[in-house]
Design a protein around this motif. Sequence first.
Motif, short mmCIF file in Angstrom:
data_model
loop_
_atom_site.label_atom_id
_atom_site.label_comp_id
_atom_site.label_asym_id
_atom_site.label_seq_id
_atom_site.Cartn_x
_atom_site.Cartn_y
_atom_site.Cartn_z
N GLU A 110 0.83 -3.33 -8.57
CA GLU A 110 -0.27 -2.78 -7.78
C GLU A 110 -0.24 -3.38 -6.38
N PRO A 111 -0.69 -2.64 -5.37
CA PRO A 111 -0.67 -3.18 -4.01
C PRO A 111 -1.71 -4.29 -3.84
N GLU A 112 -1.38 -5.26 -3.00
CA GLU A 112 -2.34 -6.30 -2.65
C GLU A 112 -3.30 -5.75 -1.60
N CYS A 113 -4.52 -6.18 -1.65
CA CYS A 113 -5.52 -5.71 -0.69
C CYS A 113 -5.42 -6.53 0.60
N PRO A 114 -5.17 -5.87 1.74
CA PRO A 114 -5.13 -6.61 3.02
C PRO A 114 -6.49 -7.23 3.30
N PRO A 115 -6.53 -8.38 3.96
CA PRO A 115 -7.82 -9.06 4.22
C PRO A 115 -8.83 -8.16 4.93
N ARG A 116 -8.37 -7.32 5.86
CA ARG A 116 -9.27 -6.44 6.60
C ARG A 116 -9.13 -4.98 6.13
N GLY A 117 -8.44 -4.79 5.02
CA GLY A 117 -8.15 -3.45 4.55
C GLY A 117 -8.83 -3.10 3.24
N ALA A 118 -8.25 -2.14 2.54
CA ALA A 118 -8.82 -1.67 1.27
C ALA A 118 -7.70 -1.13 0.40
N VAL A 119 -7.97 -1.09 -0.90
CA VAL A 119 -7.10 -0.40 -1.85
C VAL A 119 -7.87 0.80 -2.37
N ILE A 120 -7.22 1.97 -2.34
CA ILE A 120 -7.86 3.22 -2.75
C ILE A 120 -7.25 3.70 -4.06
N ARG A 121 -8.11 4.04 -5.03
CA ARG A 121 -7.63 4.68 -6.25
C ARG A 121 -7.42 6.16 -5.94
N VAL A 122 -6.18 6.60 -6.00
CA VAL A 122 -5.82 7.95 -5.57
C VAL A 122 -6.25 8.96 -6.62
N ARG A 123 -7.02 9.95 -6.20
CA ARG A 123 -7.42 11.06 -7.08
C ARG A 123 -6.67 12.34 -6.76
N ALA A 124 -6.23 12.48 -5.52
CA ALA A 124 -5.42 13.64 -5.12
C ALA A 124 -4.62 13.25 -3.88
N THR A 125 -3.41 13.79 -3.77
CA THR A 125 -2.57 13.50 -2.61
C THR A 125 -1.66 14.69 -2.32
N GLY A 126 -1.53 15.03 -1.06
CA GLY A 126 -0.72 16.18 -0.68
C GLY A 126 0.77 15.87 -0.69
N LEU A 127 1.57 16.90 -0.97
CA LEU A 127 3.02 16.81 -0.87
C LEU A 127 3.42 17.55 0.39
N CYS A 128 3.95 16.82 1.37
CA CYS A 128 4.13 17.33 2.72
C CYS A 128 5.60 17.24 3.12
N ARG A 129 6.00 18.08 4.08
CA ARG A 129 7.38 18.01 4.57
C ARG A 129 7.69 16.65 5.20
N SER A 130 6.67 15.97 5.72
CA SER A 130 6.88 14.62 6.25
C SER A 130 7.35 13.67 5.15
N ASP A 131 6.83 13.87 3.93
CA ASP A 131 7.28 13.05 2.79
C ASP A 131 8.76 13.31 2.50
N TRP A 132 9.17 14.56 2.65
CA TRP A 132 10.57 14.91 2.47
C TRP A 132 11.44 14.21 3.52
N HIS A 133 10.97 14.19 4.77
CA HIS A 133 11.71 13.50 5.83
C HIS A 133 11.86 12.01 5.50
N ALA A 134 10.79 11.39 4.98
CA ALA A 134 10.87 9.97 4.60
C ALA A 134 11.90 9.76 3.50
N TRP A 135 11.88 10.64 2.51
CA TRP A 135 12.83 10.55 1.38
C TRP A 135 14.27 10.74 1.84
N MET A 136 14.48 11.59 2.84
CA MET A 136 15.82 11.84 3.35
C MET A 136 16.33 10.74 4.27
N GLY A 137 15.45 9.80 4.65
CA GLY A 137 15.88 8.73 5.53
C GLY A 137 15.81 9.07 7.00
N HIS A 138 15.04 10.11 7.35
CA HIS A 138 14.94 10.54 8.74
C HIS A 138 14.00 9.66 9.56
N ASP A 139 13.19 8.84 8.89
CA ASP A 139 12.23 7.98 9.59
C ASP A 139 12.67 6.53 9.45
#
Length: 355
Positions: free
Chosen positions: A20-49
């Motif tokens: 599980e992710p650690e909570c940043p001191p000034r941040g938050a951890v979110i329990r994900v209920r829904a998340t979009g699948l976007c072409r930007s995610d595909w770019h990340a997976w392909m190593g373009h970023d």
Amino acid sequence: MRAVLFDAFGETPRLAEVPEPECPPRGAVIRVRATGLCRSDWHAWMGHDDTVALPHVPGHEFAGEIAALGAEVPDDSGPFDGAQGKWKVGDRVTAPFICACGRCAECSSGNEQVCDNQSQPGFTHWGSFAELVAIDEAALNLIRLPDSLGFVEAASLGCRFATAYRAIVSRSRLAPGEQIAVHGCGGVGLSAIMIAVAAGVRVFGVDVSDAALGAAEKLGAVPVRGGEGTAERIVEASGGGVDVSVDAFGSTETSFASVRSLKKRGRHVQIGLMFGENALAAMPMDAVIAGELEILGSHGMAAHEYPSMLGAVASGDFRPIELVGRRITLDEVPNALAAMGTAGGAGSGMTVVEL
């Protein structure tokens, strides 16, 4: 926790048990209920970023509930005084895909969407194709969801709709009586069309896919077949060129056609990401100079700009839930992500993962 993980760029991801992710001191951890699948995610997976380090969990358009708050999050935190109130575990929230630092010169000027020290779930650190995701600077980046807004609809706003909203409303300066062309009728393109149609202007939706053109026409756009001769078809159909043209796909061909579609003094807005060879796309600079054209970039939307968009959704001015083409489970993400690079693999409209 369960998460979609890949160890090498371009290799099919897998569902795995990860810490599980650690909570940043000034941040938050979110329990994900829904998340979009976007072409930007595909770019990340392909190593373009180049911000992505392996192994990696992608995903950046999410909505859920606060699971943990950092010890340094102010008790009266929230980007909007009074409207946000105090954060607590269990609150229903979303966040921009660009999480700002709140301390740099851009943040001080109100331009958190181009923060000098930004973090991006799914890119700079593990993302939301998981049961939990961490974000930085909760006081600045968390956005409270209206009770009337479901998690799937909220996730559909995360990157594509919010990006399109700011691009059309703020960056393009679209005005009554103008005409606009949207090149690429995927999630962000259809969002731009929905927003422009609601503004009462004439909209042309451009794509090479019959399904995408059908979706654009259903929203109220005039469908235009993409490919060779696109700009000429738009110029003819619009009676001399459009006032605003948006490249919502991101390629040498679509960006060039978008600029060529403009009338004199027109504005081109680049929403679609440009990587690799596309990052150095040729532009018809002769037309830019002769016609005094504007070339504008648009990169997400800051948290403080969300209330107007959320208010419009809550009032029914926009119905982004209509742009959700399919809902899948976390188990289906690996194959769905890999398919985004194939012809028709992205499907029509948005894909949202329900957890």
